[in-house]
Design a protein around this motif. Sequence first.
Motif, PDB file in Angstrom:
ATOM      1  N   ASP A 205       0.556  -1.227   0.142  1.00  0.00           N
ATOM      2  CA  ASP A 205       0.156  -0.261  -0.001  1.00  0.00           C
ATOM      3  C   ASP A 205       0.948   1.389  -0.037  1.00  0.00           C
ATOM      4  O   ASP A 205       0.415   1.513  -0.318  1.00  0.00           O
ATOM      5  N   ARG A 206       1.976   1.365   0.845  1.00  0.00           N
ATOM      6  CA  ARG A 206       2.965   2.574   0.874  1.00  0.00           C
ATOM      7  C   ARG A 206       3.828   2.565  -0.783  1.00  0.00           C
ATOM      8  O   ARG A 206       3.565   3.529  -1.075  1.00  0.00           O
ATOM      9  N   ALA A 207       3.601   1.188  -1.266  1.00  0.00           N
ATOM     10  CA  ALA A 207       4.678   1.759  -2.845  1.00  0.00           C
ATOM     11  C   ALA A 207       3.363   1.913  -3.525  1.00  0.00           C
ATOM     12  O   ALA A 207       4.166   2.972  -4.578  1.00  0.00           O
ATOM     13  N   ARG A 208       2.290   1.764  -2.897  1.00  0.00           N
ATOM     14  CA  ARG A 208       1.549   2.446  -4.512  1.00  0.00           C
ATOM     15  C   ARG A 208       1.184   3.566  -4.002  1.00  0.00           C
ATOM     16  O   ARG A 208       0.998   4.755  -5.274  1.00  0.00           O
ATOM     17  N   ALA A 209       1.228   4.560  -3.160  1.00  0.00           N
ATOM     18  CA  ALA A 209       1.498   6.088  -2.811  1.00  0.00           C
ATOM     19  C   ALA A 209       2.341   6.486  -2.982  1.00  0.00           C
ATOM     20  O   ALA A 209       2.361   7.344  -3.738  1.00  0.00           O
ATOM     21  N   LEU A 210       3.711   5.842  -3.123  1.00  0.00           N
ATOM     22  CA  LEU A 210       4.291   6.207  -3.272  1.00  0.00           C
ATOM     23  C   LEU A 210       4.656   6.353  -5.664  1.00  0.00           C
ATOM     24  O   LEU A 210       5.012   7.503  -5.889  1.00  0.00           O
ATOM     25  N   HIS A 211       4.098   5.285  -6.025  1.00  0.00           N
ATOM     26  CA  HIS A 211       4.419   5.359  -7.296  1.00  0.00           C
ATOM     27  C   HIS A 211       3.250   5.998  -7.966  1.00  0.00           C
ATOM     28  O   HIS A 211       3.300   6.838  -9.053  1.00  0.00           O
ATOM     29  N   GLU A 212       2.361   6.648  -6.894  1.00  0.00           N
ATOM     30  CA  GLU A 212       1.286   7.262  -7.815  1.00  0.00           C
ATOM     31  C   GLU A 212       1.767   8.830  -7.354  1.00  0.00           C
ATOM     32  O   GLU A 212       1.527   9.666  -8.256  1.00  0.00           O
ATOM     33  N   ALA A 213       2.776   9.245  -6.445  1.00  0.00           N
ATOM     34  CA  ALA A 213       3.042   9.810  -6.050  1.00  0.00           C
ATOM     35  C   ALA A 213       3.929  10.851  -7.188  1.00  0.00           C
ATOM     36  O   ALA A 213       4.104  11.651  -7.736  1.00  0.00           O
TER      37      ALA A 213
END
Length: 261
Positions: free
Chosen positions: A6-14
């Motif tokens: 979940d944290r990785a997906r947030a960074l990917h979107e950022a």
Amino acid sequence: MSQAHDRARALHEARRTRKPVPPFTDADPALGEAEGYETQAELLELLLADGDEVIGYKVGLTSAPARKLLGIDSPDHGPLLASAVYRDGDTLPLDRFIAPKIEAEIALRLGSPLKGPGVTVEQAREAVSEVRAGVEIVDSRIEDWRIRIADTVSDLASTGAIAVSDTAVPLEGFEPRLVGMVLSRNGEVVDTGVGAAALGDPVAVLAWLANSLAGSGRGLEPGQLVLTGALHTPIALEAGDVFTAEFDRLGSLTLRVAETV
């Protein structure tokens, strides 16, 4: 889905939107390096699925003041991506980044494999094929650079882009720790540094990296590039800036900054 995913997906979107996310450690202050590297691995999988490629590694927090600031006693590392490589004389578009800063660094390229544990500085030296002048553009997908160690490690050690000089120098015959550097912005000197700022010796940084990667069963391969850490305090970029980093023995490297390209 795991919390790391979940944290990785947030960074990917950022990265895609250039909209930073709140520090993960605000919600969970107990997060540390181990959780950071779990998130980093998940984020890297997403980026590789996008078609990117790992060309080497950056090592960060190699200076004692930087480690003290984050309350840690060792550096961190993250992968270098092929999509984020520039060359001497290129123009950096600010619209690719969120809050970019420039760091002049010494870059080492591997000529032979290097895998820990137990790699010595001498073994690391023998594995280096060439040394180049380099700069890293650090950037943070975390709001306002409010990072703790778990935040920056998760975010690929806050790397944004890199550039290395066209001039390659064999390591034999000189000591990178003694290499002096002068960084200028628009013709005015803004900072200076020396190779020893990076963990006492950039080659020691390489040995540390090889031993650190061994913990997850990885090693360094021939041809990979390693940026060994900032030689000075990072400096923010503004449109219109022209930065030149001049190194003893290694020559110079210039980057221009524009809003867009």
